[in-house]
Design a protein around this motif. Sequence first.
Motif, PDB file in Angstrom:
ATOM      1  N   VAL A  92       0.820  -1.211   0.000  1.00 16.76           N
ATOM      2  CA  VAL A  92       0.000   0.000   0.000  1.00 16.76           C
ATOM      3  C   VAL A  92       0.857   1.266   0.000  1.00 16.76           C
ATOM      4  CG1 VAL A  92      -1.744   1.272   1.301  1.00 16.76           C
ATOM      5  CG2 VAL A  92      -1.848  -1.205   1.189  1.00 16.76           C
ATOM      6  N   GLY A  93       1.967   1.244   0.722  1.00 16.25           N
ATOM      7  CA  GLY A  93       2.752   2.456   0.929  1.00 16.25           C
ATOM      8  C   GLY A  93       3.436   2.986  -0.317  1.00 16.25           C
ATOM      9  N   ILE A  94       4.114   2.127  -1.047  1.00 19.78           N
ATOM     10  CA  ILE A  94       4.865   2.591  -2.221  1.00 19.78           C
ATOM     11  C   ILE A  94       3.925   3.091  -3.317  1.00 19.78           C
ATOM     12  CG2 ILE A  94       6.451   1.857  -4.054  1.00 19.78           C
ATOM     13  CD1 ILE A  94       7.835   0.120  -1.914  1.00 19.78           C
ATOM     14  N   PRO A  95       2.868   2.348  -3.697  1.00 20.27           N
ATOM     15  CA  PRO A  95       1.940   2.925  -4.680  1.00 20.27           C
ATOM     16  C   PRO A  95       1.216   4.168  -4.158  1.00 20.27           C
ATOM     17  CG  PRO A  95       1.640   0.563  -4.556  1.00 20.27           C
ATOM     18  CD  PRO A  95       2.543   0.943  -3.433  1.00 20.27           C
ATOM     19  N   GLY A  96       0.904   4.193  -2.861  1.00 15.65           N
ATOM     20  CA  GLY A  96       0.245   5.372  -2.291  1.00 15.65           C
ATOM     21  C   GLY A  96       1.130   6.597  -2.358  1.00 15.65           C
ATOM     22  N   ALA A  97       2.417   6.424  -2.050  1.00 13.35           N
ATOM     23  CA  ALA A  97       3.356   7.547  -2.141  1.00 13.35           C
ATOM     24  C   ALA A  97       3.499   8.009  -3.590  1.00 13.35           C
ATOM     25  CB  ALA A  97       4.706   7.142  -1.568  1.00 13.35           C
ATOM     26  N   ALA A  98       3.505   7.075  -4.527  1.00 13.15           N
ATOM     27  CA  ALA A  98       3.608   7.448  -5.942  1.00 13.15           C
ATOM     28  C   ALA A  98       2.373   8.225  -6.398  1.00 13.15           C
ATOM     29  CB  ALA A  98       3.808   6.199  -6.799  1.00 13.15           C
ATOM     30  N   VAL A  99       1.189   7.796  -5.947  1.00 10.04           N
ATOM     31  CA  VAL A  99      -0.048   8.494  -6.315  1.00 10.04           C
ATOM     32  C   VAL A  99      -0.061   9.907  -5.741  1.00 10.04           C
ATOM     33  CG1 VAL A  99      -2.552   8.511  -5.918  1.00 10.04           C
ATOM     34  CG2 VAL A  99      -1.426   6.427  -6.677  1.00 10.04           C
ATOM     35  N   ILE A 100       0.339  10.056  -4.480  1.00 10.76           N
ATOM     36  CA  ILE A 100       0.371  11.384  -3.862  1.00 10.76           C
ATOM     37  C   ILE A 100       1.378  12.280  -4.573  1.00 10.76           C
ATOM     38  CG2 ILE A 100       1.020  12.612  -1.745  1.00 10.76           C
ATOM     39  CD1 ILE A 100      -0.300  10.329  -0.199  1.00 10.76           C
ATOM     40  N   PHE A 101       2.548  11.740  -4.915  1.00 10.96           N
ATOM     41  CA  PHE A 101       3.550  12.529  -5.636  1.00 10.96           C
ATOM     42  C   PHE A 101       3.017  12.975  -6.993  1.00 10.96           C
ATOM     43  CE2 PHE A 101       7.060  12.683  -8.692  1.00 10.96           C
ATOM     44  CZ  PHE A 101       7.786  13.727  -8.149  1.00 10.96           C
ATOM     45  N   LEU A 103      -0.143  13.323  -7.902  1.00  6.67           N
ATOM     46  CA  LEU A 103      -1.229  14.279  -7.682  1.00  6.67           C
ATOM     47  C   LEU A 103      -0.691  15.668  -7.345  1.00  6.67           C
ATOM     48  CD1 LEU A 103      -4.302  14.705  -7.392  1.00  6.67           C
ATOM     49  CD2 LEU A 103      -4.017  14.129  -4.980  1.00  6.67           C
ATOM     50  N   LEU A 104       0.289  15.738  -6.445  1.00  7.40           N
ATOM     51  CA  LEU A 104       0.874  17.032  -6.096  1.00  7.40           C
ATOM     52  C   LEU A 104       1.606  17.652  -7.288  1.00  7.40           C
ATOM     53  CD1 LEU A 104       2.209  16.380  -2.503  1.00  7.40           C
ATOM     54  CD2 LEU A 104       0.290  17.810  -3.174  1.00  7.40           C
ATOM     55  N   SER A 105       2.305  16.830  -8.067  1.00  3.89           N
ATOM     56  CA  SER A 105       2.985  17.350  -9.259  1.00  3.89           C
ATOM     57  C   SER A 105       1.974  17.919 -10.242  1.00  3.89           C
ATOM     58  CB  SER A 105       3.795  16.246  -9.933  1.00  3.89           C
ATOM     59  OG  SER A 105       4.785  15.785  -9.071  1.00  3.89           O
ATOM     60  N   PHE A 106       0.860  17.221 -10.445  1.00  2.84           N
ATOM     61  CA  PHE A 106      -0.168  17.708 -11.355  1.00  2.84           C
ATOM     62  C   PHE A 106      -0.750  19.037 -10.876  1.00  2.84           C
ATOM     63  CE2 PHE A 106      -4.715  17.982 -12.362  1.00  2.84           C
ATOM     64  CZ  PHE A 106      -4.625  18.101 -13.739  1.00  2.84           C
ATOM     65  N   VAL A 107      -1.037  19.133  -9.578  1.00  3.42           N
ATOM     66  CA  VAL A 107      -1.619  20.370  -9.036  1.00  3.42           C
ATOM     67  C   VAL A 107      -0.633  21.524  -9.176  1.00  3.42           C
ATOM     68  CG1 VAL A 107      -2.364  21.499  -6.907  1.00  3.42           C
ATOM     69  CG2 VAL A 107      -3.229  19.240  -7.480  1.00  3.42           C
ATOM     70  N   PHE A 108       0.628  21.291  -8.825  1.00  6.77           N
ATOM     71  CA  PHE A 108       1.609  22.367  -8.915  1.00  6.77           C
ATOM     72  C   PHE A 108       1.871  22.789 -10.353  1.00  6.77           C
ATOM     73  CE2 PHE A 108       3.360  20.984  -4.625  1.00  6.77           C
ATOM     74  CZ  PHE A 108       2.704  22.003  -3.958  1.00  6.77           C
ATOM     75  N   LEU A 109       1.909  21.839 -11.271  1.00  9.62           N
ATOM     76  CA  LEU A 109       2.166  22.199 -12.665  1.00  9.62           C
ATOM     77  C   LEU A 109       0.949  22.848 -13.322  1.00  9.62           C
ATOM     78  CD1 LEU A 109       4.265  19.130 -13.832  1.00  9.62           C
ATOM     79  CD2 LEU A 109       5.063  21.442 -13.332  1.00  9.62           C
ATOM     80  N   SER A 110      -0.255  22.425 -12.973  1.00  9.06           N
ATOM     81  CA  SER A 110      -1.445  23.018 -13.595  1.00  9.06           C
ATOM     82  C   SER A 110      -1.782  24.389 -12.996  1.00  9.06           C
ATOM     83  CB  SER A 110      -2.644  22.076 -13.465  1.00  9.06           C
ATOM     84  OG  SER A 110      -2.981  21.909 -12.108  1.00  9.06           O
ATOM     85  N   GLU A 111      -1.407  24.632 -11.762  1.00  4.25           N
ATOM     86  CA  GLU A 111      -1.683  25.916 -11.106  1.00  4.25           C
ATOM     87  C   GLU A 111      -0.428  26.769 -10.977  1.00  4.25           C
ATOM     88  OE1 GLU A 111      -4.718  26.954 -10.276  1.00  4.25           O
ATOM     89  OE2 GLU A 111      -5.532  25.091 -11.061  1.00  4.25           O
ATOM     90  N   GLN A 112       0.504  26.610 -11.889  1.00  6.42           N
ATOM     91  CA  GLN A 112       1.796  27.287 -11.793  1.00  6.42           C
ATOM     92  C   GLN A 112       1.641  28.808 -11.868  1.00  6.42           C
ATOM     93  OE1 GLN A 112       4.550  25.933 -14.714  1.00  6.42           O
ATOM     94  NE2 GLN A 112       6.289  26.892 -13.735  1.00  6.42           N
ATOM     95  N   LYS A 113       0.728  29.289 -12.693  1.00  6.95           N
ATOM     96  CA  LYS A 113       0.552  30.740 -12.812  1.00  6.95           C
ATOM     97  C   LYS A 113      -0.004  31.336 -11.517  1.00  6.95           C
ATOM     98  CE  LYS A 113      -0.019  30.858 -17.764  1.00  6.95           C
ATOM     99  NZ  LYS A 113      -0.887  31.156 -18.894  1.00  6.95           N
ATOM    100  N   ALA A 114      -0.981  30.668 -10.921  1.00  2.28           N
ATOM    101  CA  ALA A 114      -1.570  31.186  -9.674  1.00  2.28           C
ATOM    102  C   ALA A 114      -0.584  31.097  -8.527  1.00  2.28           C
ATOM    103  CB  ALA A 114      -2.841  30.407  -9.342  1.00  2.28           C
ATOM    104  N   LEU A 115       0.196  30.043  -8.484  1.00  2.00           N
ATOM    105  CA  LEU A 115       1.169  29.899  -7.408  1.00  2.00           C
ATOM    106  C   LEU A 115       2.323  30.881  -7.551  1.00  2.00           C
ATOM    107  CD1 LEU A 115       1.347  26.022  -7.061  1.00  2.00           C
ATOM    108  CD2 LEU A 115       0.301  27.637  -5.495  1.00  2.00           C
ATOM    109  N   GLY A 116       2.632  31.273  -8.769  1.00  4.31           N
ATOM    110  CA  GLY A 116       3.720  32.215  -8.986  1.00  4.31           C
ATOM    111  C   GLY A 116       3.414  33.608  -8.474  1.00  4.31           C
ATOM    112  N   LEU A 117       2.131  33.937  -8.311  1.00  2.00           N
ATOM    113  CA  LEU A 117       1.739  35.267  -7.868  1.00  2.00           C
ATOM    114  C   LEU A 117       1.607  35.368  -6.349  1.00  2.00           C
ATOM    115  CD1 LEU A 117      -0.984  36.013 -10.561  1.00  2.00           C
ATOM    116  CD2 LEU A 117       1.385  36.797 -10.503  1.00  2.00           C
ATOM    117  N   ALA A 118       1.788  34.282  -5.640  1.00  5.24           N
ATOM    118  CA  ALA A 118       1.624  34.307  -4.184  1.00  5.24           C
ATOM    119  C   ALA A 118       2.761  35.095  -3.548  1.00  5.24           C
ATOM    120  CB  ALA A 118       1.606  32.886  -3.632  1.00  5.24           C
ATOM    121  N   SER A 119       2.405  35.898  -2.524  1.00  8.64           N
ATOM    122  CA  SER A 119       3.429  36.641  -1.791  1.00  8.64           C
ATOM    123  C   SER A 119       3.435  36.168  -0.351  1.00  8.64           C
ATOM    124  CB  SER A 119       3.151  38.140  -1.858  1.00  8.64           C
ATOM    125  OG  SER A 119       1.930  38.423  -1.233  1.00  8.64           O
ATOM    126  N   LEU A 120       4.605  35.951   0.175  1.00  7.83           N
ATOM    127  CA  LEU A 120       4.745  35.452   1.530  1.00  7.83           C
ATOM    128  C   LEU A 120       4.905  36.617   2.498  1.00  7.83           C
ATOM    129  CD1 LEU A 120       7.198  32.529   0.848  1.00  7.83           C
ATOM    130  CD2 LEU A 120       4.761  32.384   1.278  1.00  7.83           C
TER     131      LEU A 120
END
Length: 169
Positions: A92-101, A103-120
Amino acid sequence: MQLALFIIFGALAVAGALNLLLQRHPINSALSLVVVMMSLAVLYWSLGAEFLAAAQVIVYSGAIMVLFVFVIMLLNAGEEERTHGSRAAYIVGIPGAAVIFCLLSFVFLSEQKALGLASLGGHLNNGLNNIAEISQVLFTKQLLPFEVTSILILVAILGAVVLARKEEQ
């Protein structure tokens, strides 16, 4: 410069975390955890959170790690035996970690423009520094949870001492 600091101390934190998992002796694992916490303090400092960086060094790298080492020495923990791990963790762990990775890669790459405008830390530029704002909240609204946490740590220390005490015959 900030990107170079992030890459260096991010890699150091990941290497320390891996070393923490791979060490056989608990004291060496605790020292690897100190490396991770100090690296996180530098990352906090580079983001402009000076109070959080100082608290990370003083509280976690200092006090909590002394407590961990103290408990490890009281329990007289020796070398741990290596096991092959659980079969369920591999299934369960290795496929689960791959799925989470993925999913996060997809979210970060698809929302790259919105994330680039964030100010800390942009809301802190209104004339107050973050140390004054944090201390105001910590010692007024959050005073009770702050004190309850200190009592909880004290109870944990006393519990470790009681568990490690040897019975006399």
